[in-house]
Design a protein around this motif. Sequence first.
Motif, mmCIF file in Angstrom:
data_model
loop_
_atom_site.group_PDB
_atom_site.id
_atom_site.type_symbol
_atom_site.label_atom_id
_atom_site.label_comp_id
_atom_site.label_asym_id
_atom_site.label_seq_id
_atom_site.Cartn_x
_atom_site.Cartn_y
_atom_site.Cartn_z
ATOM 1 N N VAL A 114 0.953 -1.320 0.193
ATOM 2 C CA VAL A 114 -0.051 -0.015 -0.099
ATOM 3 C C VAL A 114 0.806 1.168 -0.024
ATOM 4 C CG1 VAL A 114 -1.833 1.431 1.313
ATOM 5 C CG2 VAL A 114 -1.766 -1.271 1.099
ATOM 6 N N LEU B 214 -2.938 6.382 -1.609
ATOM 7 C CA LEU B 214 -4.187 6.032 -0.675
ATOM 8 C C LEU B 214 -4.777 7.492 -0.417
ATOM 9 C CD1 LEU B 214 -6.071 4.276 1.092
ATOM 10 C CD2 LEU B 214 -4.464 4.588 2.829
ATOM 11 N N ASP C 273 -6.808 8.798 -3.526
ATOM 12 C CA ASP C 273 -8.157 8.212 -3.810
ATOM 13 C C ASP C 273 -8.881 8.610 -2.814
ATOM 14 O OD1 ASP C 273 -7.351 6.341 -5.629
ATOM 15 O OD2 ASP C 273 -6.798 4.739 -4.760
ATOM 16 N N THR D 164 -7.636 0.688 0.399
ATOM 17 C CA THR D 164 -6.366 -0.113 0.763
ATOM 18 C C THR D 164 -6.706 -1.393 0.176
ATOM 19 O OG1 THR D 164 -6.279 0.890 3.205
ATOM 20 C CG2 THR D 164 -5.373 -1.273 2.635
ATOM 21 N N GLN E 212 -5.515 -1.362 -3.671
ATOM 22 C CA GLN E 212 -4.105 -1.425 -3.898
ATOM 23 C C GLN E 212 -3.559 -2.809 -3.834
ATOM 24 O OE1 GLN E 212 -1.406 1.468 -2.744
ATOM 25 N NE2 GLN E 212 -3.105 2.931 -2.084
#
Length: 433
Positions: free
Chosen positions: A333, A338, A341, A421, A424
């Motif tokens: 990750v 993150l 996104d 999460t 990914q």
Amino acid sequence: MNELPAVKESSIMQGLRRAFRSDGTTNDGFTLLEPILLLDGRTINGASNAEISEIATRLNSAKSRTESSFQWEREAEFSLVALDQVGAFDRFFEDKSFEGQGETPVTFKIGRPSREFSAYLLSKFMENPLLMTSARSRIILNRMRKIGVDRIAVGRGSAEGDSLFDVIAEGLHATTLQIYASNSRADFETLANSFLFHAAYNTDAAARIGLEAMFRPQAIQRVRRSQNGSLDAPRQTYDADLVHHYLMGVAAEIPLLEYLAYYHIAEHFFEKVFNDDLINQVRSGITDPSFSARRNKDIQSIVKIVTRVKGHIQDEGGRNEQRALQLVLDNFVSIPRLVADLNAYDANLINHYESNDVPFAGASKVSIHGNDERAARSAIAKRIYKVRNSLVHAKEGELPKYAPFAHDEDLAREIPLMRFTAEQIVIAHGKVL
């Protein structure tokens, strides 16, 4: 459940204008462009200011107002969500009443919403502009606008008078549970849940108190959703097990199931990353230039590594899952991705995670911004793992504890973190075609 703000007459009027595509506001109220003809020859021309005011007053006089319920002294009305795909609950119980027994009888009625609840749902329905673009919403709105023709076609008249809000109740196809008591009560929600259990126990038709998705903000709307005709062919293949968990999450209508489906994607790699981490620790120890197989203390240091890991395995019933989750995040990750996104989906979410605990899980705030990605992944792993534990464990007396449906709004805010999460992790294991 959070207390609902007062329902405004202007919100009801705005809902009427949007639903019927008409700015038919007059000094007397709202007027339809085309009156609705009923079977007996009467017509519905609109809704008067007096009726709208009476409805708003009635709603706001409730002792308790939540997103999905209104409770007065001797009656209450709850919005229901059927927990099956084929509508068995609605079909089995529609327009049925169940009379209570005893000195203080309680009557339960399931069917279309009351005029007051219909007005509330209409205003709620029109609050979210995303709803106006969905296929299901267009069907509902078209059905509502043509309900007069539909009633004549199927031979149904207006049994409850000539209110436009009765027509709206038919068009929305929502279901409510209305409860009437012979004396004042403060336990209407308990009565409602008791009835729902009784119904499910005897008929296998299940529903819960709550708003259907069309009346509340949407779940994750994909920010990268392609326009019609512009979707590319995939350039990678993905593990089938991971894909199936992901599809289950996307399709789930219950937040608990959605969250756990995405969590299972991370869990898929726990054994591997945990074992790889142990191997790397041992390899690092025995290849260190200071290590000597001739010195007992050096051998003992390696034994301590294995013993410590075995202790975790014994304590955690197989592995230290929180540690394994962090290792998965460390390996697969990217925090910048993150963050991107989360911001693309909802610019307020990261601030929410950094400012708020998860009340039903005892999970702490997480600092996602910053230069220390490892610290961010560690904090995220702790939050995700505590939320997961609260969903799968429900021992009596344990606090904090997840309460089905009651905590769904809080849980829904945790889903984007878990979903992005998981995405990914799936992509990290893709293979180029």
